[in-house]
Design a protein around this motif. Structure first.
Motif, PDB file in Angstrom:
ATOM      1  N   PHE A   1      33.892  55.319  30.864  1.00 13.30           N
ATOM      2  CA  PHE A   1      32.570  55.932  30.783  1.00 13.30           C
ATOM      3  C   PHE A   1      31.424  54.954  30.938  1.00 13.30           C
ATOM      4  CE2 PHE A   1      35.515  58.455  28.269  1.00 13.30           C
ATOM      5  CZ  PHE A   1      35.418  59.666  28.924  1.00 13.30           C
ATOM      6  N   ALA A   2      31.695  53.714  31.352  1.00 19.88           N
ATOM      7  CA  ALA A   2      30.600  52.755  31.505  1.00 19.88           C
ATOM      8  C   ALA A   2      30.977  51.683  32.490  1.00 19.88           C
ATOM      9  CB  ALA A   2      30.254  52.118  30.165  1.00 19.88           C
ATOM     10  N   ILE A   3      29.970  51.064  33.084  1.00 17.47           N
ATOM     11  CA  ILE A   3      30.198  49.945  33.992  1.00 17.47           C
ATOM     12  C   ILE A   3      29.205  48.861  33.672  1.00 17.47           C
ATOM     13  CG2 ILE A   3      28.726  51.022  35.759  1.00 17.47           C
ATOM     14  CD1 ILE A   3      30.350  49.556  37.859  1.00 17.47           C
ATOM     15  N   VAL A   4      29.661  47.632  33.592  1.00 20.53           N
ATOM     16  CA  VAL A   4      28.792  46.494  33.330  1.00 20.53           C
ATOM     17  C   VAL A   4      28.936  45.517  34.473  1.00 20.53           C
ATOM     18  CG1 VAL A   4      28.219  44.652  31.741  1.00 20.53           C
ATOM     19  CG2 VAL A   4      29.128  46.792  30.857  1.00 20.53           C
ATOM     20  N   THR A   5      27.890  45.212  35.211  1.00 23.01           N
ATOM     21  CA  THR A   5      27.980  44.278  36.321  1.00 23.01           C
ATOM     22  C   THR A   5      27.875  42.846  35.857  1.00 23.01           C
ATOM     23  OG1 THR A   5      25.642  44.555  36.683  1.00 23.01           O
ATOM     24  CG2 THR A   5      27.094  45.801  38.093  1.00 23.01           C
ATOM     25  N   LEU A   6      28.982  42.709  36.584  1.00 23.12           N
ATOM     26  CA  LEU A   6      28.957  41.330  36.608  1.00 23.12           C
ATOM     27  C   LEU A   6      28.859  40.926  38.085  1.00 23.12           C
ATOM     28  CD1 LEU A   6      31.137  39.161  34.411  1.00 23.12           C
ATOM     29  CD2 LEU A   6      28.810  39.510  34.222  1.00 23.12           C
TER      30      LEU A   6
ATOM     31  N   LYS B   1      21.584  37.908  38.144  1.00 26.72           N
ATOM     32  CA  LYS B   1      20.762  38.625  39.124  1.00 26.72           C
ATOM     33  C   LYS B   1      19.951  37.679  40.010  1.00 26.72           C
ATOM     34  CE  LYS B   1      20.465  42.999  36.635  1.00 26.72           C
ATOM     35  NZ  LYS B   1      19.573  44.045  36.060  1.00 26.72           N
ATOM     36  N   ILE B   2      20.657  36.916  40.808  1.00 29.86           N
ATOM     37  CA  ILE B   2      20.023  35.983  41.738  1.00 29.86           C
ATOM     38  C   ILE B   2      20.038  36.599  43.139  1.00 29.86           C
ATOM     39  CG2 ILE B   2      20.032  33.656  42.661  1.00 29.86           C
ATOM     40  CD1 ILE B   2      19.522  33.814  39.629  1.00 29.86           C
ATOM     41  N   TYR B   3      18.877  36.644  43.763  1.00 33.58           N
ATOM     42  CA  TYR B   3      18.697  37.319  45.055  1.00 33.58           C
ATOM     43  C   TYR B   3      18.769  36.295  46.191  1.00 33.58           C
ATOM     44  CZ  TYR B   3      16.676  40.787  48.297  1.00 33.58           C
ATOM     45  OH  TYR B   3      16.464  41.687  49.318  1.00 33.58           O
ATOM     46  N   ALA B   4      19.667  36.522  47.116  1.00 32.74           N
ATOM     47  CA  ALA B   4      19.822  35.564  48.214  1.00 32.74           C
ATOM     48  C   ALA B   4      20.555  36.205  49.383  1.00 32.74           C
ATOM     49  CB  ALA B   4      20.574  34.314  47.733  1.00 32.74           C
ATOM     50  N   THR B   5      20.743  35.418  50.424  1.00 32.90           N
ATOM     51  CA  THR B   5      21.355  35.853  51.673  1.00 32.90           C
ATOM     52  C   THR B   5      22.809  36.265  51.511  1.00 32.90           C
ATOM     53  OG1 THR B   5      21.768  33.488  52.055  1.00 32.90           O
ATOM     54  CG2 THR B   5      19.882  34.465  53.179  1.00 32.90           C
TER      55      THR B   5
ATOM     56  N   ILE C   1      32.822  35.211  41.686  1.00 35.33           N
ATOM     57  CA  ILE C   1      31.896  36.293  41.965  1.00 35.33           C
ATOM     58  C   ILE C   1      31.612  37.053  40.700  1.00 35.33           C
ATOM     59  CG2 ILE C   1      32.700  36.519  44.324  1.00 35.33           C
ATOM     60  CD1 ILE C   1      34.359  38.891  43.472  1.00 35.33           C
ATOM     61  N   LYS C   2      30.676  37.998  40.757  1.00 31.43           N
ATOM     62  CA  LYS C   2      30.330  38.765  39.572  1.00 31.43           C
ATOM     63  C   LYS C   2      31.562  39.467  39.038  1.00 31.43           C
ATOM     64  CE  LYS C   2      28.714  42.790  42.140  1.00 31.43           C
ATOM     65  NZ  LYS C   2      27.599  43.659  42.410  1.00 31.43           N
ATOM     66  N   ASN C   3      31.667  39.488  37.733  1.00 31.72           N
ATOM     67  CA  ASN C   3      32.842  40.024  37.079  1.00 31.72           C
ATOM     68  C   ASN C   3      32.546  41.415  36.575  1.00 31.72           C
ATOM     69  OD1 ASN C   3      35.240  40.333  35.754  1.00 31.72           O
ATOM     70  ND2 ASN C   3      34.582  39.215  33.924  1.00 31.72           N
ATOM     71  N   LEU C   4      33.120  42.421  37.241  1.00 34.97           N
ATOM     72  CA  LEU C   4      32.875  43.796  36.853  1.00 34.97           C
ATOM     73  C   LEU C   4      33.913  44.241  35.842  1.00 34.97           C
ATOM     74  CD1 LEU C   4      32.214  45.275  40.376  1.00 34.97           C
ATOM     75  CD2 LEU C   4      30.537  44.749  38.630  1.00 34.97           C
ATOM     76  N   ALA C   5      33.455  44.824  34.761  1.00 37.05           N
ATOM     77  CA  ALA C   5      34.367  45.323  33.740  1.00 37.05           C
ATOM     78  C   ALA C   5      34.001  46.755  33.432  1.00 37.05           C
ATOM     79  CB  ALA C   5      34.281  44.468  32.482  1.00 37.05           C
ATOM     80  N   LEU C   6      34.880  47.691  33.715  1.00 38.47           N
ATOM     81  CA  LEU C   6      34.591  49.098  33.538  1.00 38.47           C
ATOM     82  C   LEU C   6      35.423  49.708  32.431  1.00 38.47           C
ATOM     83  CD1 LEU C   6      34.490  49.959  37.265  1.00 38.47           C
ATOM     84  CD2 LEU C   6      32.853  50.919  35.681  1.00 38.47           C
ATOM     85  N   THR C   7      34.835  50.627  31.694  1.00 34.92           N
ATOM     86  CA  THR C   7      35.592  51.535  30.856  1.00 34.92           C
ATOM     87  C   THR C   7      35.528  52.861  31.574  1.00 34.92           C
ATOM     88  OG1 THR C   7      33.711  52.309  29.594  1.00 34.92           O
ATOM     89  CG2 THR C   7      34.771  50.303  28.812  1.00 34.92           C
TER      90      THR C   7
ATOM     91  N   TYR D   1      21.571  40.871  45.287  1.00 30.26           N
ATOM     92  CA  TYR D   1      21.652  40.247  43.969  1.00 30.26           C
ATOM     93  C   TYR D   1      23.113  39.953  43.661  1.00 30.26           C
ATOM     94  CZ  TYR D   1      16.854  41.682  42.803  1.00 30.26           C
ATOM     95  OH  TYR D   1      15.495  41.844  42.766  1.00 30.26           O
ATOM     96  N   GLU D   2      23.396  38.751  43.222  1.00 33.57           N
ATOM     97  CA  GLU D   2      24.723  38.393  42.721  1.00 33.57           C
ATOM     98  C   GLU D   2      24.526  37.624  41.427  1.00 33.57           C
ATOM     99  OE1 GLU D   2      27.766  39.057  43.656  1.00 33.57           O
ATOM    100  OE2 GLU D   2      27.426  40.027  45.582  1.00 33.57           O
ATOM    101  N   GLN D   3      25.560  37.533  40.640  1.00 36.27           N
ATOM    102  CA  GLN D   3      25.456  36.793  39.391  1.00 36.27           C
ATOM    103  C   GLN D   3      26.755  36.089  39.061  1.00 36.27           C
ATOM    104  OE1 GLN D   3      23.938  40.217  37.594  1.00 36.27           O
ATOM    105  NE2 GLN D   3      25.826  40.850  36.608  1.00 36.27           N
ATOM    106  N   GLY D   4      26.626  35.025  38.288  1.00 38.76           N
ATOM    107  CA  GLY D   4      27.778  34.216  37.918  1.00 38.76           C
ATOM    108  C   GLY D   4      27.346  32.759  37.819  1.00 38.76           C
ATOM    109  N   THR D   5      28.212  31.941  37.260  1.00 35.27           N
ATOM    110  CA  THR D   5      27.935  30.503  37.294  1.00 35.27           C
ATOM    111  C   THR D   5      27.952  30.009  38.738  1.00 35.27           C
ATOM    112  OG1 THR D   5      30.271  29.985  36.906  1.00 35.27           O
ATOM    113  CG2 THR D   5      28.840  30.102  34.967  1.00 35.27           C
ATOM    114  N   SER D   6      28.546  30.820  39.630  1.00 32.42           N
ATOM    115  CA  SER D   6      28.496  30.529  41.068  1.00 32.42           C
ATOM    116  C   SER D   6      27.073  30.477  41.588  1.00 32.42           C
ATOM    117  CB  SER D   6      29.247  31.609  41.849  1.00 32.42           C
ATOM    118  OG  SER D   6      30.618  31.386  41.849  1.00 32.42           O
ATOM    119  N   MET D   7      26.187  31.233  40.965  1.00 38.75           N
ATOM    120  CA  MET D   7      24.782  31.261  41.362  1.00 38.75           C
ATOM    121  C   MET D   7      23.987  30.194  40.610  1.00 38.75           C
ATOM    122  SD  MET D   7      26.325  34.158  42.067  1.00 38.75           S
ATOM    123  CE  MET D   7      26.766  33.567  43.709  1.00 38.75           C
TER     124      MET D   7
END
Length: 533
Positions: A12-17, A439-443, A4-10, A451-457
């Motif tokens: 003061f910031a968030i990057v979606t994964l 950012k792939i949009y699906a069911t 699944i998307k890999n979220l990495a937070l500091t 929207y989800e992202q990853g090599t899974s998508m």
């Protein structure tokens, strides 16, 4: 483990994964693709929802030219139905945009408690759930450490990895708790849970705690947008699940299944509830299924790649690392019940019973079934021995033992040096191709879309194109479809930035083919190859 998307937070910031005729020309070539002007402006929302269907030459978006293929190559053509096995976390077979494309086992009588087709699985009407009522699981490294067998050659490595991940996630817990505290402070002050960045910016205070919380949440919302609460909850769940289940040496997620995961011959387990005990936990598999097969042009959600796909649900991937046994039996189940394409959006760093999976891949090859697999989301060069990603189709990084297994890396939404998604694994031997994965949009379950992202998508995007080929050119073999996907892709010779170390190398060296999968080109090549048979 689910990719699944890999979220990495500091703090003061968030990057979606996530050729039919002489008038038809190859969509893109190395001579002109590198001259395409970069698209600086953001993708429109209407395009973003289906960007993987767009065309690089026309839209300057690195999609797979799916729309062009339907408009120019498939118009007025009728393909055959193709069963696609989704070996994943489960599929919401009741979803409004999927229920019409779900596989039904015509040899089984629903609800009679009898194994009518004598395949070993009672009432397997729409697939099989190899996890039964289990949901959460350890990582494979946790299971290795838990067994404590120091004689295993990979025990020491697994223990070191486990200790590092445990330390990292304990730090992440402190981080996420800090952010949630800041969120609550701002929420209490504004007297609302959902607030805007403008409302936060307007806060004027001499209170040090409130001011610090303001700065934190301004940065968070600035990175994530108005849906920050959902992103934060996803991140918190990921961190807490790692500590409570994935890395917890005291947790046993397998006991409820009731089998012996160390015995490949112990096959009578699981049930026929293919979305599992909690439909919401089938989000990953439902999203993957949607990328391939959600109904096109019905004004619901997004569009699937393959209009003739039939989805077979095989639940074998928990919230944690999958068992080799479940994957091996899941592949065999899909093959034995008619799947011609199998998507595997999962992977892990350790595989104690990898031979079981290798044997299943070879079995699929013997039955002419193509397996499409995600490369992984660690941002690593998986050609390096320390970055193994299982399953794969080579045990020595020199030769492939099967010709029906294709590994897929993920592309970003924009063409240029950032073409490869920063989370995507890569490798000039162990990754075969790249396709859209950001950012792939699906069911997702319960008639929702996301929207989800990853090599899974990225993997199901390629599985969708493979399904198109197998639908419209059914005489082609799995090996030929793999060859077409790799040889017909869009070549890019420019330098791209890869992985967590931001390595720079030509895109041609980021995978074995050096190409991006292109549906239009693939169907042209399939036509030529099929007419020669």
């Amino acid at each position: 483990m689910k990719l699944i998307k890999n979220l990495a937070l500091t703090a003061f910031a968030i990057v979606t994964l996530a050729s039919c005729g002489t008038s038809k020309m190859i969509s893109t070539s190395a001579a002109n693709v590198d001259k395409i002007p970069l698209k600086i402006s953001p993708i429109k929302e209407s395009d973003l929802k289906r960007w993987s269907h767009l065309d690089l030459m026309k839209d300057t978006i690195p999609g797979m030219s799916v729309d062009k293929a339907y408009a120019e190559l498939l118009k007025n053509k009728k393909g055959v139905k193709v069963i696609v096995g989704i070996v994943d976390s489960g599929v919401d077979i009741d979803h409004e945009d999927l229920k019409s494309v779900i596989w039904t086992n015509s040899k089984e009588v629903a609800g009679n408690g009898i194994d009518d087709d004598k395949n070993g699985y009672i009432d397997d009407i729409h697939g099989w759930n190899f996890l039964g009522n289990s949901g959460n699981e350890n990582l494979e490294m946790t299971r290795i450490v838990k067994k404590g067998d120091t004689s295993l050659q990979f025990y020491k490595e697994a223990k070191a990895d486990y200790d590092k991940q445990l330390e990292d996630n304990q730090g992440s817990k402190q981080q996420v708790d800090f952010i949630f505290k800041a969120n609550k402070t701002v929420s209490d002050y504004l007297k609302k849970e959902n607030y805007t960045i403008e409302e936060v910016t307007a806060i004027t205070t001499t209170d040090a705690t409130l001011n610090q919380s303001k700065q934190v949440m301004m940065s968070i919302i600035g990175q994530t947008g108005p849906d920050f609460n959902s992103e934060l909850k996803d991140y918190k769940n990921q961190v807490y699940d790692m500590l409570n289940y994935n890395l917890n040496l005291e947790f046993d997620g397998r006991k409820v299944v009731g089998d012996n995961p160390e015995d490949i011959n112990d096959k009578v387990y699981g049930n026929n509830i293919v979305y599992g005990p909690n439909k919401e936990d089938a989000l990953h598999g439902t999203h993957v299924a949607g990328i391939i097969a959600q109904v096109r042009n019905n004004n619901l959600g997004g569009d699937g790649i393959a209009n003739n796909a039939i989805i077979m649900a095989v639940r074998a991937v928990p919230n944690g690392d999958e068992y080799d046994k479940d994957i091996a039996l899941g592949i065999r189940y899909a093959v034995d019940n008619g799947a011609k394409v199998i998507n595997g959006s999962f992977g892990k760093s350790y595989s104690p019973h990898k031979q079981w999976v290798y044997d299943a891949i070879k079995y699929a090859a013997s039955k002419d079934v193509l397996i499409v697999h995600a490369a992984g989301n660690d941002g690593h060069d998986i050609d390096l021995p320390e970055n193994k990603n299982y399953p794969n189709d080579s045990d020595d990084n020199k030769t492939e033992f099967a010709n029906n297994f294709i590994t897929v890396g993920a592309l970003n939404t924009t063409y240029g040096s950032g073409l490869v998604a920063n989370f995507s694994n890569f490798g000039s031997f162990n990754v075969d191709v790249f396709s859209p994965g950001m950012k792939i949009y699906a069911t997702v379950p319960n008639n929702k879309y996301k929207y989800e992202q990853g090599t899974s998508m990225a993997s199901p995007n390629v599985a969708g194109v493979a399904t198109l080929i197998r639908s419209y050119y059914p005489t082609l073999t799995a090996a030929q479809v793999k060859q077409i996907l790799m040889d017909s892709g869009t070549p890019v010779t420019s330098t791209v930035i890869l992985g967590e170390k931001e390595e720079k190398r030509p895109f041609t060296n980021a995978s074995k083919s050096g190409k991006m999968v292109n549906a239009y080109n693939a169907l042209l090549m399939a036509e030529k190859m099929a007419t020669k048979k």
